[in-house]
Design a protein around this motif. Sequence first.
Motif, mmCIF file in Angstrom:
data_model
loop_
_atom_site.group_PDB
_atom_site.id
_atom_site.type_symbol
_atom_site.label_atom_id
_atom_site.label_comp_id
_atom_site.label_asym_id
_atom_site.label_seq_id
_atom_site.Cartn_x
_atom_site.Cartn_y
_atom_site.Cartn_z
ATOM 1 N N ALA A 99 20.636 33.710 60.313
ATOM 2 C CA ALA A 99 20.784 35.145 60.121
ATOM 3 C C ALA A 99 19.687 35.636 59.184
ATOM 4 O O ALA A 99 19.095 34.863 58.441
ATOM 5 N N LEU A 100 19.437 36.953 59.245
ATOM 6 C CA LEU A 100 18.390 37.515 58.404
ATOM 7 C C LEU A 100 18.998 38.211 57.205
ATOM 8 O O LEU A 100 20.001 38.902 57.312
ATOM 9 N N LYS A 101 18.323 38.012 56.038
ATOM 10 C CA LYS A 101 18.726 38.758 54.859
ATOM 11 C C LYS A 101 17.588 39.715 54.535
ATOM 12 O O LYS A 101 16.511 39.289 54.145
ATOM 13 N N SER A 102 17.865 41.017 54.764
ATOM 14 C CA SER A 102 16.773 41.967 54.583
ATOM 15 C C SER A 102 17.318 43.380 54.537
ATOM 16 O O SER A 102 18.351 43.691 55.130
ATOM 17 N N SER A 103 16.592 44.253 53.826
ATOM 18 C CA SER A 103 16.980 45.653 53.815
ATOM 19 C C SER A 103 16.717 46.302 55.167
ATOM 20 O O SER A 103 17.149 47.413 55.429
ATOM 21 N N LEU A 104 15.946 45.608 56.007
ATOM 22 C CA LEU A 104 15.672 46.148 57.338
ATOM 23 C C LEU A 104 16.817 45.890 58.315
ATOM 24 O O LEU A 104 16.810 46.425 59.421
ATOM 25 N N ASN A 105 17.741 45.041 57.880
ATOM 26 C CA ASN A 105 18.832 44.611 58.772
ATOM 27 C C ASN A 105 19.477 45.760 59.539
ATOM 28 O O ASN A 105 19.582 45.731 60.760
ATOM 29 N N ARG A 106 19.820 46.809 58.760
ATOM 30 C CA ARG A 106 20.578 47.886 59.389
ATOM 31 C C ARG A 106 19.708 48.710 60.348
ATOM 32 O O ARG A 106 20.202 49.473 61.159
#
Lengths: 576, 576
Positions: B340-347
Amino acid sequence: RSWTPIEVCSVFPQPSINVNSLSFRSHTCGELRPADVGEEVILCGWVQYLRFDMFHCFKHFILHTYSLCDLPPESVIRVKGTVRLRPDGQENKEMPTGEIEVLAESVEILNVCRKLPFEIKDFVKKSESLRMQYRYLDLRSSQMQYNLRLRSQLVMKMREYLCNVHGFVDVETPTLFKRTPGGAKEFVVPSREPGRFYSLPQSPQQFKQLLMVAGIDRYFQLARCYRDEGSKPDRQPEFTQVDIEMSFVDQAGIRGLIEGLVQYSWPVEKDPVSTPFPCITYEKAMKDYGVDKPDTRFAMKVCSKYLDMILHFGSLVFFVIFLYFFPKEVSVVLVKADGALKSSLNRLMPASAKQQLLQMAQARPGDLLLISAGTQECVRPLLGKLRLQCAELLEGSGVAVRDPSAFHFLWVVDFPLFLPKEEDPDQLESAHHPFTAPLPEDAHLLYSLPHKVRGQHYDLVLNGCEIGGGSIRIHKASDQQHVLETILKEDPSLLSHLLEALDSGAPPHGGIALGLDRFLSIIVGAPSIRDVIAFPKSFRGHDLMSRAPDFVSEDELKSYHISVNWPAGDEGNQEK
Amino acid sequence: RSWTPIEVCSVFPQPSINVNSLSFRSHTCGELRPADVGEEVILCGWVQYLRFDMFHCFKHFILHTYSLCDLPPESVIRVKGTVRLRPDGQENKEMPTGEIEVLAESVEILNVCRKLPFEIKDFVKKSESLRMQYRYLDLRSSQMQYNLRLRSQLVMKMREYLCNVHGFVDVETPTLFKRTPGGAKEFVVPSREPGRFYSLPQSPQQFKQLLMVAGIDRYFQLARCYRDEGSKPDRQPEFTQVDIEMSFVDQAGIRGLIEGLVQYSWPVEKDPVSTPFPCITYEKAMKDYGVDKPDTRFAMKVCSKYLDMILHFGSLVFFVIFLYFFPKEVSVVLVKADGALKSSLNRLMPASAKQQLLQMAQARPGDLLLISAGTQECVRPLLGKLRLQCAELLEGSGVAVRDPSAFHFLWVVDFPLFLPKEEDPDQLESAHHPFTAPLPEDAHLLYSLPHKVRGQHYDLVLNGCEIGGGSIRIHKASDQQHVLETILKEDPSLLSHLLEALDSGAPPHGGIALGLDRFLSIIVGAPSIRDVIAFPKSFRGHDLMSRAPDFVSEDELKSYHISVNWPAGDEGNQEK
């Protein structure tokens, strides 16, 4: 015409050189020979002229093609073709390439030349200013090509000698430096800080000594130097010196090094130089030649016995007596066929004096004697000039005085360390520069009779021109301080970094600088150092090609915090 | 201590070198070996320290004498003595001279050293300003000795290659020249004619081209160049470039020449350099590395597919998408253990986009992705800098990214010939200089779409630093005039001498200039070019030893017809 001429490479023949590597051409135009007949070649070069039969001449060979009839001379072409023998009767035995020509398969015009301001032929005389304005054309002459290529090869040999034989280290020193005390001839370079200026140094003198303190041990540099002397004939505002400094060395060591350097780098086409070079003291040079850089290619020495001095050359005798009644004048004495003298001095001289004169001068009928009188300081330089003028006069009349192919090297040593100042003879100034060490046997006089001290300075003279000078330096801070402060009355704080350096374990050291431009101009027999410099300035310091120095807008000067002081009435007189 | 160290000569071992010729000494302190036991030697050098047992240490050997107990370190002595083996147990196996000592017969003190501002030991850390103020002491360090001696030997090899292998002619060109159009960074030098200034040129560009017109065919020079950039870190107001120009040559010819030059002059102690050097286009450099001088010692290339760019290194992946909604910003994406990705771009990213991202980046768990967005012109340089910062960051944390002993040469070619001016993007300016020729296949665009023209310019890059650049030049006057007048809107009369020269049979020609100081600093691994220059200026352009630039009296400026514009309130603020 291709200017990669094989005849120039022969100065130091090195078969390893490949002047055609990485190039469009397979051969230079000058290197083809009958042995190359049948070879497919690619040549690049300048069209020299159109022959009546529509062949084109390069400098070194004839190109056989009918396609280029309208091409102006000096246009640039590339030719693919085959080498063949010239037809019977068309050979030119005087050229190494005179037996062959090239039959062109294809010719490519690389650049068309405009009508030039002068023809590029060695026999076409151009004015100096036209040569300088179109220097890029002037440099195509075979003499200038030779001069520049010899210069390159000679400095290469010097570098090999210094680096590869004696382990010298080539170190570059700054040219943006601080003004030296009394450096009136130094160009200034404004910085971006108000009122602060760099200075373009006249030599790397301080740096070379600091490099010895720094343990570099053996330093050399082909150093660009700057001297602002205004308009002086045959001086350049920038010039190049072979700059050398060594630690743990004495005068003999430096002299031996330079003798080896000259011998090693000497053009093989010239008669070899024999070493060691003769060496005379300053005192003897002044006494015998009336000058500190004697031209020893001819005799005509000034002799002095008691109060008398004689210049003697061949059947010409110049006799000079310190009579103290003809200061700075020269009287002519002709020895007639019957041994009688014809001279305005006749009535002043008793018979016995005339007899003595003839005897001392070993004068024979037909001889000419020149007599002057005055103090030693006046008469010696006068006679020295007279000696040279006589040589020129005689050569002008066809008398062989100096062998134009002779190279007479000479060391002059034991110069006085200090001289009386011209404007105040009670004050002393350095004869050369304040860093020269005294002769060991005179060192004790430094603190008692400084005007009697001889320095460990040596000049190298070639054919009457000073081509180099150097010295063993003072390496103890206390001695240097004494010279600067007590003897020369200079402010030692201006050289505090050098004094501190000497106090930080400075080894004994000495060095020399050779004037490369002058040295080369003598070797190639050029009338001016401008002939061994690619882009020299005129004697007024101008670059006639680009028109430097030029006007700079006040706006551009702003960041340097300077403005121009226009002489009255001159302000509007800018060219742009 | 004698600083004629044998270990430095070994860079290019030449048994013919005699570093003791013409000197007071018979041997350097570093060259004696057990084989010399019994030899009578004369040594000169600097006392290093006094051992507890009253022996004195030179750098390389122990001198056995009891007479010098009060002599300060760095004093200079000459010793006559005999080489003998050190007593059992006193050998130092780590030094080549560690098995011997010298029993002194006589010792002469040549100079006593004062208390120095710092000890001359490599492990003693000095501030930069202290090093510069006492540069002559700083240069005694073995690192600086190595740097300067390597520099000397490397340029000697370069000269041998150019002169003796390829027939280049070493020509000196003037440094007192005319201001070039737009030469805002040129120092001015006032002349004695009111308002007229020389200029210190940034390079011999015009002269090297004129020398080709002059038929010199192959020119080189170790040229001193000047650039007034005010205060810039690691720039010098004067610097040295290896300046080269050839006639009848193409890009491949110049590149081959330089590859050979580097190979020939490369220190033998380093791994040999393999040729040819890799060559990439400017476009590819920008695309893959975000910079026109890529450091190719590590991968982490920027990849772009469609609108996407990926930086990839090891397990780190920088992924950059042209999303046009995060201009000039960088987002961090961490790929977690479960993929999974952890990022502020996720949403902002739909699942499919995430999948695409991971796939394109070939990302694995633990990877870090950095994403940015913006125009190509903004994002590429941003990524280029990010790439280098990541490498530094990783190296700072102990991750091996770049091999410090690796030397990655790279040619970058096919630069745009013109770029839009920053202040007026409708106007074009030269990407490098106005003399660069267009690529033959783009030449027709010169008159229609000049902004599309690629130039025959080439940069040489070493480990991410531009160490050289050059080009094939325009050799036809009409093309040069068109570029100056029509495309660049410059006044061609300022370069009329060059235009006339091109019209006088200029051969096709091209060249290059290598930044010698930068090149050397990379070879020796120095943090600054100051470490390969004997007497550098501080970053503010000051010589801290002599205190240049310095104030000059108004009187001394008179002959140059200039005066200082003191800023308000600063007039009296002179230091003397």
